[in-house]
Design a protein around this motif. Structure first.
Motif, PDB file in Angstrom:
ATOM      1  N   ALA A  78       0.825  -1.211   0.000  1.00 31.70           N
ATOM      2  CA  ALA A  78       0.000   0.000   0.000  1.00 31.70           C
ATOM      3  C   ALA A  78       0.859   1.260   0.000  1.00 31.70           C
ATOM      4  CB  ALA A  78      -0.926  -0.007   1.203  1.00 31.70           C
ATOM      5  N   GLU A  79       1.886   1.281   0.836  1.00 27.43           N
ATOM      6  CA  GLU A  79       2.754   2.453   0.931  1.00 27.43           C
ATOM      7  C   GLU A  79       3.459   2.731  -0.397  1.00 27.43           C
ATOM      8  OE1 GLU A  79       6.693   4.067   3.405  1.00 27.43           O
ATOM      9  OE2 GLU A  79       5.900   2.050   3.772  1.00 27.43           O
ATOM     10  N   VAL A 111     -10.058   4.324  -4.875  1.00 27.88           N
ATOM     11  CA  VAL A 111      -9.091   3.237  -5.043  1.00 27.88           C
ATOM     12  C   VAL A 111      -9.832   1.911  -4.918  1.00 27.88           C
ATOM     13  CG1 VAL A 111      -7.041   2.132  -4.081  1.00 27.88           C
ATOM     14  CG2 VAL A 111      -7.159   4.625  -4.234  1.00 27.88           C
ATOM     15  N   LEU A 158       1.541   6.445  -7.111  1.00 32.36           N
ATOM     16  CA  LEU A 158       0.385   7.119  -7.700  1.00 32.36           C
ATOM     17  C   LEU A 158       0.375   8.611  -7.372  1.00 32.36           C
ATOM     18  CD1 LEU A 158      -2.385   4.448  -7.013  1.00 32.36           C
ATOM     19  CD2 LEU A 158      -1.295   4.949  -9.200  1.00 32.36           C
ATOM     20  N   LYS A 159       0.681   8.951  -6.139  1.00 31.30           N
ATOM     21  CA  LYS A 159       0.664  10.356  -5.735  1.00 31.30           C
ATOM     22  C   LYS A 159       1.703  11.180  -6.480  1.00 31.30           C
ATOM     23  CE  LYS A 159      -1.178   9.419  -1.118  1.00 31.30           C
ATOM     24  NZ  LYS A 159      -0.864   9.251   0.330  1.00 31.30           N
ATOM     25  N   ASN A 169      -6.996   9.316   0.249  1.00 31.58           N
ATOM     26  CA  ASN A 169      -6.200   9.623  -0.928  1.00 31.58           C
ATOM     27  C   ASN A 169      -7.109  10.332  -1.924  1.00 31.58           C
ATOM     28  OD1 ASN A 169      -7.310   7.513  -2.926  1.00 31.58           O
ATOM     29  ND2 ASN A 169      -6.754   6.255  -1.146  1.00 31.58           N
ATOM     30  N   MET A 195      -4.636  -0.218   1.178  1.00 27.26           N
ATOM     31  CA  MET A 195      -4.557   1.069   0.480  1.00 27.26           C
ATOM     32  C   MET A 195      -5.697   2.007   0.862  1.00 27.26           C
ATOM     33  SD  MET A 195      -3.156   0.378  -3.347  1.00 27.26           S
ATOM     34  CE  MET A 195      -3.193  -1.386  -3.562  1.00 27.26           C
ATOM     35  N   ASN A 196      -6.748   1.452   1.427  1.00 33.50           N
ATOM     36  CA  ASN A 196      -7.900   2.275   1.806  1.00 33.50           C
ATOM     37  C   ASN A 196      -7.980   2.539   3.311  1.00 33.50           C
ATOM     38  OD1 ASN A 196      -9.590   2.957  -0.640  1.00 33.50           O
ATOM     39  ND2 ASN A 196      -9.343   0.755  -0.957  1.00 33.50           N
ATOM     40  N   TRP A 216      -8.276   9.669  -4.815  1.00 32.53           N
ATOM     41  CA  TRP A 216      -9.066   8.932  -5.798  1.00 32.53           C
ATOM     42  C   TRP A 216      -9.970   7.893  -5.148  1.00 32.53           C
ATOM     43  CZ3 TRP A 216      -3.662   8.523  -5.556  1.00 32.53           C
ATOM     44  CH2 TRP A 216      -2.958   9.456  -6.343  1.00 32.53           C
ATOM     45  N   THR A 223       2.706   1.588  -3.443  1.00 34.86           N
ATOM     46  CA  THR A 223       1.780   1.827  -4.552  1.00 34.86           C
ATOM     47  C   THR A 223       1.195   3.229  -4.488  1.00 34.86           C
ATOM     48  OG1 THR A 223       1.221  -0.530  -4.586  1.00 34.86           O
ATOM     49  CG2 THR A 223      -0.260   0.961  -5.742  1.00 34.86           C
ATOM     50  N   LEU A 224       0.754   3.634  -3.311  1.00 29.82           N
ATOM     51  CA  LEU A 224       0.154   4.957  -3.181  1.00 29.82           C
ATOM     52  C   LEU A 224       1.185   6.061  -3.388  1.00 29.82           C
ATOM     53  CD1 LEU A 224      -2.318   4.389  -0.208  1.00 29.82           C
ATOM     54  CD2 LEU A 224      -2.879   4.680  -2.629  1.00 29.82           C
ATOM     55  N   ASN A 225       2.422   5.840  -2.937  1.00 30.12           N
ATOM     56  CA  ASN A 225       3.469   6.831  -3.175  1.00 30.12           C
ATOM     57  C   ASN A 225       3.706   7.020  -4.669  1.00 30.12           C
ATOM     58  OD1 ASN A 225       3.969   7.531  -0.539  1.00 30.12           O
ATOM     59  ND2 ASN A 225       5.664   6.109  -0.263  1.00 30.12           N
TER      60      ASN A 225
END
Length: 393
Positions: A282-283, A328, A289-290, A324, A319-320, A326, A285-287
């Motif tokens: 999650a960390e 997701v 995307l951001k 964030n 991730m949720n 979006w 992937t989200l980094n």
């Protein structure tokens, strides 16, 4: 797609007053002549509908059922339960999926193969009508598959741009409202600059053509799980790919508010000895995307890519756990269907049980989209990985 020319005139003049050798000198400095500056303004006839479609799919607690396997790939799935790859058997299986009661409580869109878009159930209803009755938007796979990329390091490119405008117009008329185009990037094979550029450019052209014909495009560059690389290498490659994808999307005047993304999660290679926890996935992937994805994009609909049913759901749930920009969510194929196939076994008397198995997986991922999923009580079979080295679709 239309562009409107707008002219901005810049007019100004100033008068400077100075003194030279005690004499007053009036100097007139003229501004440059009026300049014409052209701005590209999107005025597509479908823009409002594209935005509405993307946001409808990105509904809280919902995701996408990817059931767009080609006839050959669907045949592999059927063969795994002892069924012949015939149109009748493909129809029976897809009918099972689209007629599942209450599936629309957890699924907002379903991606179909062309055969399914034009197919009917045994009682005469179209598959499209069955989905609409369940509150699920029909989508369509529009790419023509992967072929070798000449001049690359044994890599692939995705074909299908030829004739895409006429095909998407026909798909819209048949009831499809969004589309999917999948291309891949292989980390063990480079990836070469040529392969990354080809993948990004093809996705951008596809997205532009789809929007011009009323379909909200799902943009999907899959970073394949194949390889022994660690999670940091995946992050490096994914960041490079998405940077180029959005550069070319902008170059092609794609409306970001009217697209959806279908990325891979940032994980270690399938053969890497160091596994990542859901929190690490999650960390990372989200980094990624951001750093790469504009918040104007309504939804991030992850692919499962050979993860086990439970692993894909746990990673999505992680991730949720924090806000964030979006929606997701998920766009899963095998991670939603594996248990369904094994329960059905091609037997009419097992249809109801198989549909219940689909609802179990759909609900689990719905909860994960809300950040409320727990793997407690999951069957051991759902925890088994589905990665196949060198898997072809």
């Amino acid at each position: 797609m239309a562009a409107v020319g707008m002219t901005m005139s810049l007019r100004s003049s100033t008068t400077l007053k100075g003194e030279f050798c005690g004499a007053a000198v009036r100097q007139s400095v003229a501004a440059p002549k009026a300049a014409n500056v052209a701005f590209a303004v999107r005025a597509g006839q479908y823009d409002d509908e594209l935005v509405k479609t993307a946001n409808t799919i990105a509904t809280k607690g919902k995701g996408i059922l990817a059931m767009d396997e080609s006839n050959a790939t669907c045949g592999k799935r059927l063969e795994s339960i002892g069924l012949e790859n015939t149109e009748a058997n493909r129809q029976a299986y897809r009918q099972l999926l689209v007629t599942t009661p209450d599936l629309g409580d957890y699924i907002s869109g379903a991606i179909l193969f062309e055969e399914t878009l034009y197919q009917s159930t045994t009682d005469g209803r179209t598959m499209v009508d069955c989905l609409n009755a369940n509150g699920i938007l029909p989508g369509i796979k529009v790419d023509k598959g992967l072929v070798p990329l000449t001049g690359s390091n044994n890599e692939s490119w995705c074909q299908g741009l030829d004739g895409l405008a006429s095909r998407t117009a026909a798909y819209y008329k048949q009831g499809a409202r969004f589309a999917k185009w999948r291309t891949v990037v292989s980390i063990p094979n480079g990836p070469s600059e040529l392969a990354v550029t080809e993948a990004a450019w093809g996705l951008a052209r596809y997205a532009s053509i789809c929007q011009d014909n009323g379909l909200s495009p799902i943009v999907e560059p899959e970073i394949l799980l194949d390889g022994e690389h660690g999670i940091d290498r995946t992050l490096e490659v994914a960041s490079k790919v998405w940077s180029k994808v959005f550069y070319f999307l902008a170059e092609n005047n794609v409306l970001f508010e009217g697209i959806l993304l279908k990325p891979s999660m940032v994980t270690p290679g399938a053969e890497c000895k160091d596994r990542a926890t859901p929190e690490q996935v999650a960390e990372y992937t989200l980094n990624m995307l951001k750093r790469r994805v504009p918040p104007a994009v309504p939804g991030i609909m992850f692919l499962s890519g050979g993860q086990s049913e439970v692993e894909a759901t746990l990673n999505l749930n992680a991730m949720n756990q924090s806000p964030n920009p979006w929606h997701v969510s998920f766009s899963y194929a095998r991670a939603l269907q594996n248990s369904v196939l094994k329960t059905w076994k091609g037997q009419p008397e097992n249809v109801e049980a198989a549909q219940k198995a689909l609802l179990v997986r759909a609900k689990a991922n719905s909860l994960a989209q809300l950040g409320k999923y727990s793997a407690e009580g999951e069957a051991e079979e759902a925890k088994q990985g589905m990665f196949v080295k060198g898997y072809t679709y």
